[in-house]
Write a protein that holds these residues in place. Structure first.
Motif, PDB file in Angstrom:
ATOM      1  N   ASN A  61       5.571  10.368   3.973  1.00  0.00           N
ATOM      2  CA  ASN A  61       4.093  10.899   3.870  1.00  0.00           C
ATOM      3  C   ASN A  61       3.578   8.755   3.428  1.00  0.00           C
ATOM      4  OD1 ASN A  61       2.722  12.452   5.386  1.00  0.00           O
ATOM      5  ND2 ASN A  61       2.487  14.177   3.464  1.00  0.00           N
ATOM      6  N   ALA A  62       3.951   8.586   2.772  1.00  0.00           N
ATOM      7  CA  ALA A  62       3.294   6.783   2.007  1.00  0.00           C
ATOM      8  C   ALA A  62       3.479   6.384   2.643  1.00  0.00           C
ATOM      9  CB  ALA A  62       4.100   7.535   0.705  1.00  0.00           C
ATOM     10  N   LYS A  72      -6.259   2.695 -10.943  1.00  0.00           N
ATOM     11  CA  LYS A  72      -5.483   1.249  -9.704  1.00  0.00           C
ATOM     12  C   LYS A  72      -5.534   0.256  -9.958  1.00  0.00           C
ATOM     13  CE  LYS A  72      -6.504   1.716  -4.473  1.00  0.00           C
ATOM     14  NZ  LYS A  72      -7.182   1.323  -3.790  1.00  0.00           N
ATOM     15  N   ARG A 123       0.808   4.146  -2.444  1.00  0.00           N
ATOM     16  CA  ARG A 123       1.230   5.339  -2.770  1.00  0.00           C
ATOM     17  C   ARG A 123       1.955   6.404  -3.005  1.00  0.00           C
ATOM     18  NH1 ARG A 123      -0.197   4.983   3.587  1.00  0.00           N
ATOM     19  NH2 ARG A 123      -2.400   4.314   3.364  1.00  0.00           N
ATOM     20  N   ASP A 183       1.960   7.069  -6.579  1.00  0.00           N
ATOM     21  CA  ASP A 183       1.119   7.921  -7.060  1.00  0.00           C
ATOM     22  C   ASP A 183       1.342   8.841  -6.893  1.00  0.00           C
ATOM     23  OD1 ASP A 183      -2.254   7.988  -7.869  1.00  0.00           O
ATOM     24  OD2 ASP A 183      -1.611   9.696  -6.067  1.00  0.00           O
ATOM     25  N   ALA A 184       1.951   9.130  -5.560  1.00  0.00           N
ATOM     26  CA  ALA A 184       3.030  10.659  -5.539  1.00  0.00           C
ATOM     27  C   ALA A 184       3.232  11.054  -6.817  1.00  0.00           C
ATOM     28  CB  ALA A 184       3.459  10.802  -4.395  1.00  0.00           C
ATOM     29  N   ALA A 200       8.416  12.065  -1.302  1.00  0.00           N
ATOM     30  CA  ALA A 200       7.229  11.345  -0.998  1.00  0.00           C
ATOM     31  C   ALA A 200       7.145  10.232   0.470  1.00  0.00           C
ATOM     32  CB  ALA A 200       5.906  10.756  -2.272  1.00  0.00           C
ATOM     33  N   ARG A 222       0.677  -1.397   0.267  1.00  0.00           N
ATOM     34  CA  ARG A 222      -0.081  -0.304  -0.134  1.00  0.00           C
ATOM     35  C   ARG A 222       1.163   1.141  -0.084  1.00  0.00           C
ATOM     36  NH1 ARG A 222      -2.511  -1.295   4.161  1.00  0.00           N
ATOM     37  NH2 ARG A 222      -4.796  -1.953   3.408  1.00  0.00           N
ATOM     38  N   ALA A 223       1.694   0.786   0.711  1.00  0.00           N
ATOM     39  CA  ALA A 223       3.017   2.138   1.073  1.00  0.00           C
ATOM     40  C   ALA A 223       3.331   2.405  -0.446  1.00  0.00           C
ATOM     41  CB  ALA A 223       3.834   2.314   2.045  1.00  0.00           C
TER      42      ALA A 223
END
Ligand code: SAM
Length: 422
Positions: free
Chosen positions: A35-36, A80, A17, A20-21, A32, A13-14
């Motif tokens: 946060n991620a 996604k 993210r 995505d960033a 990133a 999941r990280a």
């Protein structure tokens, strides 16, 4: 994380993210990370999330081709399901994760229909024994831009260079001790004051790190300060100095250094670096464009903010963020900064402009524009000022391209030009 979530899902999941960033928001991967990966407590999980995202970015065009070859209907670039497939496939095909673990840890990130789709596409690719090519392909826009600027040979060298993480270069506080440090660290030296270690070397555990005998700096990044030579007590202004690789080189070479940067957190790292190495500089937080150019200095170094495409081997995210528009904006900013930097140079003094970019719009074109200004002349860099294997090109400027020192492990992409006032 829910109680029922299989181990390893939070790491994927990280990674998602992070991707995505970088790919949807244009944020640098390093920026990133905090946060991620906020939900990951263990350092090795954070490192693995980063490694997955990095490897996806290194192999993105090939992963997408593989996905497209196994879907009946093309998935949008930002779907996604495509992100999940990139993460699963890169693990199974490049990172050595068993296929069942690679897919089991991404499926919980998906719901409903897309979940079945991801499962189906992954299964089809695995059954077909689909592989990722080596060396990896570069993003199409980058290949096209670089082929036009530098020819196919450079594109081929860049593909070879991105295939594996590069070695680790160190700059030494005391260049007279180069042979000694090369032996002590089990590395090889390609220039005075330089030691090259094998990729993946755990630098913080090596002798000389804690007491600041050296710092990590690619050999190409060491060139701008090298071409300023020995300071012998003369004054140097290091603009855009943080985290301080070049500040430390200049201080170690006997310059009386003033180092400025607009970023507080990056200046904090510069101060820590100075403290660790015991080197001295007058450090100030300042925006180059908002300052009055005084006092004046014997030498000014402008290591300007740029697209950073020259560091693609370590930071493959740069290839996906450097659009033509971003490059044009950065080139304009560099030209303005260079004009401003010129005001700090004493008559007879030297100005060095450098960027870790592989875009001629940022290096050559900015230097050409500046050379047209009357009060400065080009000051060609001589072969004896450079490490063996790196040459100065037309007008005595240095352009380091992929393929440079290839036999020794390569070098980052860089551009350096030197001017003299009056
Ligand atoms: C390429 S990095 C510098 C690397 C540094 N010279 C070294 O060797 O470690 C560019 C730096 O420019 C700084 N910067 C960007 N815009 C600036 C501005 N307008 N004024 C001052 N610093 C700026 C950034 O904070 C960043 O630290």
């Amino acid at each position: 994380m829910t109680d029922k979530e299989p181990a390893g899902v939070a790491t994927r999941r990280a990674a998602m993210r992070l991707l995505d960033a970088v790919l949807r928001q244009g944020v640098p991967l390093e920026a990133a990370l905090a946060n991620a990966a906020a939900g990951l407590e263990r350092a090795d999980d954070r490192a693995f999330a980063r490694a997955i995202a990095s490897e996806v970015l290194r192999r993105l065009p090939d992963l997408d081709a593989l996905i497209d070859a196994h879907t009946a209907k093309r998935l949008p670039g930002d779907a996604k399901a495509r992100f999940a497939l990139r993460i699963a496939l890169v693990q199974a095909r490049a990172l050595g994760t068993p296929g069942h673990a690679a897919i089991a840890t991404v499926l919980p990130l998906m719901d409903g229909g897309p979940r079945r789709l991801v499962h189906g596409v992954f299964g089809a690719a695995m059954r077909a024994d689909a592989r990722l090519p080596d060396p990896p392909s570069l993003p199409k826009a980058v290949e096209k831009r670089w082929r036009k600027a530098w020819k196919q040979e450079m594109v081929d060298a860049a593909r070879a260079a991105i295939a594996a993480p590069p070695p680790v270069d160190l700059s030494l506080r005391d260049p007279a001790a180069t042979a000694e440090w090369a032996e002590k660290l089990g590395g090889a030296s390609l220039a005075p004051g330089h030691v090259r270690l094998p990729r993946g070397a755990a630098v913080a555990e090596l002798p000389g790190f804690a007491d600041g005998q050296w710092w990590v700096q690619d050999i190409a990044a060491s060139l701008p300060a090298r071409v300023l030579g020995q300071g012998e007590g003369r004054s140097a202004l290091d603009l855009c100095a943080a985290p301080g690789g070049k500040t430390m080189q200049l201080a170690a070479a006997g310059w009386k250094v003033t180092a400025t940067d607009m970023s507080g957190p990056r200046l904090e790292r510069l101060r820590e670096n100075l403290e660790r190495t015991g080197l001295a500089a007058d450090v100030r937080q300042a925006d180059v464009m908002a300052e009055t150019p005084e006092p004046i200095y014997d030498a000014v170094l402008l290591d300007a903010p740029c697209s950073a495409t020259g560091i693609f081997r370590r930071h493959p995210d740069v290839l996906h963020r450097a659009t033509d528009r971003a490059i044009a904006g950065l080139a304009e900013q560099q030209a303005a900064m260079l004009r401003q930097a010129a005001g700090w140079v004493k008559p007879g003094g030297v100005l060095v402009y450098a960027v870790c970019s592989l875009e001629p719009a940022e290096g050559e074109a900015v230097a050409d524009g500046f050379a047209a200004e009357r009060e400065f002349t080009r000051d060609p860099i001589r072969p004896e000022e450079l490490p063996e294997g790196i040459t100065a090109g037309g007008a005595g400027r240095v352009r380091v391209l992929p393929g440079t020192m290839a036999g020794e492990g390569g070098a980052d992409g860089f551009f350096v030009a030197r001017f003299r006032k009056g």
